[in-house]
Design a protein around this motif. Structure first.
Motif, mmCIF file in Angstrom:
data_model
loop_
_atom_site.group_PDB
_atom_site.id
_atom_site.type_symbol
_atom_site.label_atom_id
_atom_site.label_comp_id
_atom_site.label_asym_id
_atom_site.label_seq_id
_atom_site.Cartn_x
_atom_site.Cartn_y
_atom_site.Cartn_z
ATOM 1 N N GLY A 103 0.831 -1.186 0.000
ATOM 2 C CA GLY A 103 0.000 0.000 0.000
ATOM 3 C C GLY A 103 0.873 1.246 0.000
ATOM 4 O O GLY A 103 2.102 1.172 0.014
ATOM 5 N N GLN A 104 0.212 2.411 0.023
ATOM 6 C CA GLN A 104 0.912 3.678 -0.165
ATOM 7 C C GLN A 104 1.633 4.151 1.096
ATOM 8 O O GLN A 104 2.449 5.060 1.039
ATOM 9 C CB GLN A 104 -0.082 4.744 -0.622
ATOM 10 N N ARG B 9 24.353 5.387 1.989
ATOM 11 C CA ARG B 9 23.106 5.913 2.548
ATOM 12 C C ARG B 9 22.584 7.077 1.712
ATOM 13 O O ARG B 9 21.386 7.237 1.559
ATOM 14 C CB ARG B 9 23.318 6.373 3.993
ATOM 15 N N PHE B 33 15.561 -8.444 -3.626
ATOM 16 C CA PHE B 33 14.609 -7.526 -4.243
ATOM 17 C C PHE B 33 15.170 -6.103 -4.231
ATOM 18 O O PHE B 33 15.871 -5.720 -3.295
ATOM 19 C CB PHE B 33 13.293 -7.510 -3.437
ATOM 20 N N TYR B 35 13.445 -2.242 -4.414
ATOM 21 C CA TYR B 35 12.265 -1.401 -4.424
ATOM 22 C C TYR B 35 12.696 0.061 -4.492
ATOM 23 O O TYR B 35 13.781 0.426 -4.058
ATOM 24 C CB TYR B 35 11.471 -1.554 -3.122
ATOM 25 N N GLN B 37 11.053 3.756 -3.011
ATOM 26 C CA GLN B 37 10.039 4.271 -2.093
ATOM 27 C C GLN B 37 9.866 5.745 -2.346
ATOM 28 O O GLN B 37 10.808 6.535 -2.247
ATOM 29 C CB GLN B 37 10.474 4.049 -0.631
ATOM 30 N N PRO B 39 7.069 9.125 -1.549
ATOM 31 C CA PRO B 39 5.920 9.547 -0.723
ATOM 32 C C PRO B 39 4.610 9.420 -1.485
ATOM 33 O O PRO B 39 4.487 9.851 -2.636
ATOM 34 C CB PRO B 39 6.245 11.016 -0.423
ATOM 35 N N GLY B 40 3.634 8.807 -0.829
ATOM 36 C CA GLY B 40 2.319 8.663 -1.440
ATOM 37 C C GLY B 40 2.192 7.506 -2.415
ATOM 38 O O GLY B 40 1.086 7.199 -2.872
ATOM 39 N N LEU B 41 3.309 6.876 -2.737
ATOM 40 C CA LEU B 41 3.290 5.745 -3.682
ATOM 41 C C LEU B 41 3.702 4.436 -3.023
ATOM 42 O O LEU B 41 3.611 3.370 -3.641
ATOM 43 C CB LEU B 41 4.205 6.021 -4.875
ATOM 44 N N GLY B 42 4.178 4.490 -1.807
ATOM 45 C CA GLY B 42 4.575 3.273 -1.114
ATOM 46 C C GLY B 42 5.870 2.701 -1.664
ATOM 47 O O GLY B 42 6.728 3.420 -2.173
ATOM 48 N N LEU B 43 6.005 1.383 -1.559
ATOM 49 C CA LEU B 43 7.173 0.685 -2.086
ATOM 50 C C LEU B 43 6.767 -0.002 -3.392
ATOM 51 O O LEU B 43 5.773 -0.743 -3.421
ATOM 52 C CB LEU B 43 7.652 -0.388 -1.105
ATOM 53 N N LEU B 45 8.123 -2.444 -6.579
ATOM 54 C CA LEU B 45 9.157 -3.420 -6.910
ATOM 55 C C LEU B 45 9.758 -3.125 -8.277
ATOM 56 O O LEU B 45 9.040 -3.019 -9.275
ATOM 57 C CB LEU B 45 8.546 -4.829 -6.886
ATOM 58 N N LEU B 90 15.430 0.757 -1.762
ATOM 59 C CA LEU B 90 15.511 -0.226 -0.698
ATOM 60 C C LEU B 90 15.781 -1.605 -1.277
ATOM 61 O O LEU B 90 15.134 -2.020 -2.232
ATOM 62 C CB LEU B 90 14.198 -0.277 0.082
ATOM 63 N N GLN B 103 10.146 -10.502 4.377
ATOM 64 C CA GLN B 103 11.323 -9.960 3.719
ATOM 65 C C GLN B 103 12.097 -9.098 4.706
ATOM 66 O O GLN B 103 11.518 -8.441 5.570
ATOM 67 C CB GLN B 103 10.938 -9.131 2.485
ATOM 68 N N PHE B 105 14.775 -5.973 5.073
ATOM 69 C CA PHE B 105 15.157 -4.798 4.304
ATOM 70 C C PHE B 105 16.461 -4.184 4.799
ATOM 71 O O PHE B 105 16.770 -4.209 6.009
ATOM 72 C CB PHE B 105 14.059 -3.722 4.394
ATOM 73 N N GLY B 106 17.212 -3.605 3.871
ATOM 74 C CA GLY B 106 18.338 -2.759 4.221
ATOM 75 C C GLY B 106 17.861 -1.374 4.610
ATOM 76 O O GLY B 106 16.658 -1.079 4.525
ATOM 77 N N PRO B 107 18.791 -0.486 5.021
ATOM 78 C CA PRO B 107 18.397 0.848 5.485
ATOM 79 C C PRO B 107 18.051 1.831 4.376
ATOM 80 O O PRO B 107 17.501 2.899 4.648
ATOM 81 C CB PRO B 107 19.641 1.324 6.243
#
Lengths: 112, 114
Positions: A103-104, B9, B33, B35, B37, B39-43, B45, B90, B103, B105-107
């Motif tokens: 999700g967002q 970083r 994986f 990804y 990231q 704002p407003g769109l999430g993660l 792939l 990410l 999963q 995740f890295g930083p």
């Protein structure tokens, strides 16, 4: 068909209150719904997950409620604490597909 | 504890440069994986890999490529960086035997393309 829609985008809750984040999905093939928590400067980390044949799952102060007929699920954080301030992501996945659909995101702020 | 590390970083690159983002995991995970990231769109792939030298496109592969020569290392390549690739990247890994949703995740690498 793959989307997971999350709301609200941001949320402010007073310490001790209940935080509620909602998600809706379209793909009925999803068979696991995890929630991830991300603190500033860190990557997301798995918080809790639920299968669609279960209506509720609780781990400490965190509860997932699942409504299969409505294709919706939500995260409830009871007795919210400032340390819960983070960004939360819901997701859907199909076992064996190796992919998460996120999700967002919701930025949660707990005021002391 | 599973550890996923990312080479930088913060990274600032110019438009048209070739950019390499490196990710290393120390838990012998089969799956890795990438990804982005926003704002407003999430993660979202970009690519994933379930074995050495294997790769599959994710939801937004355009403008990116990947390389996995060793099990522990997964690289994301921006052949010719553009300003719309400014984002947080990410990396994540997972073990095939575990549930798909777990999963690690890295930083993250915050990339700015100017």
């Amino acid at each position: 068909q793959q989307q997971v829609k999350q709301s609200p985008q941001s949320l402010i809750v007073q310490k001790g209150g209940i935080s509620i984040i909602n998600c809706a999905y379209e793909n009925t093939a999803f068979d696991y719904f995890p929630w991830y928590q991300q603190f500033p400067g860190k990557g997301p980390a798995l918080l809790i997950a639920i299968r669609p044949d279960v209506s509720e799952k609780k781990e400490g102060r965190f509860t997932i409620s699942f409504n299969k007929s409505a294709k919706q699920f939500s995260l409830h954080i009871m007795d919210s604490q400032p340390g819960d301030s983070a960004t939360y992501f819901c997701a859907g996945t199909i076992q064996g597909a190796q992919k998460l659909v996120f999700g967002q995101g919701t930025r949660l702020t707990i005021n002391p | 504890d599973v550890k996923v590390t990312q080479s930088s970083r913060y990274l600032v690159k110019r438009t048209g440069e070739k950019v390499f983002l490196e990710c290393v995991q120390d838990m012998d995970h089969e799956n890795m994986f990438w990804y982005r990231q926003d704002p407003g769109l999430g993660l979202r792939l970009i690519y994933f890999s379930y074995d050495v030298k294997m790769k599959e496109k994710g939801d937004i592969p355009e403008g990116y490529s990947v390389s996995r020569e060793k099990k522990e290392r997964f690289s994301l390549i921006l052949e010719s960086a553009s300003t719309n690739q400014t984002s947080m990247y990410l990396c994540a890994s997972s073990l095939s035997g575990l549930p798909t949703y777990e999963q690690y995740f890295g930083p993250g690498t915050r990339l700015t393309v100017t």
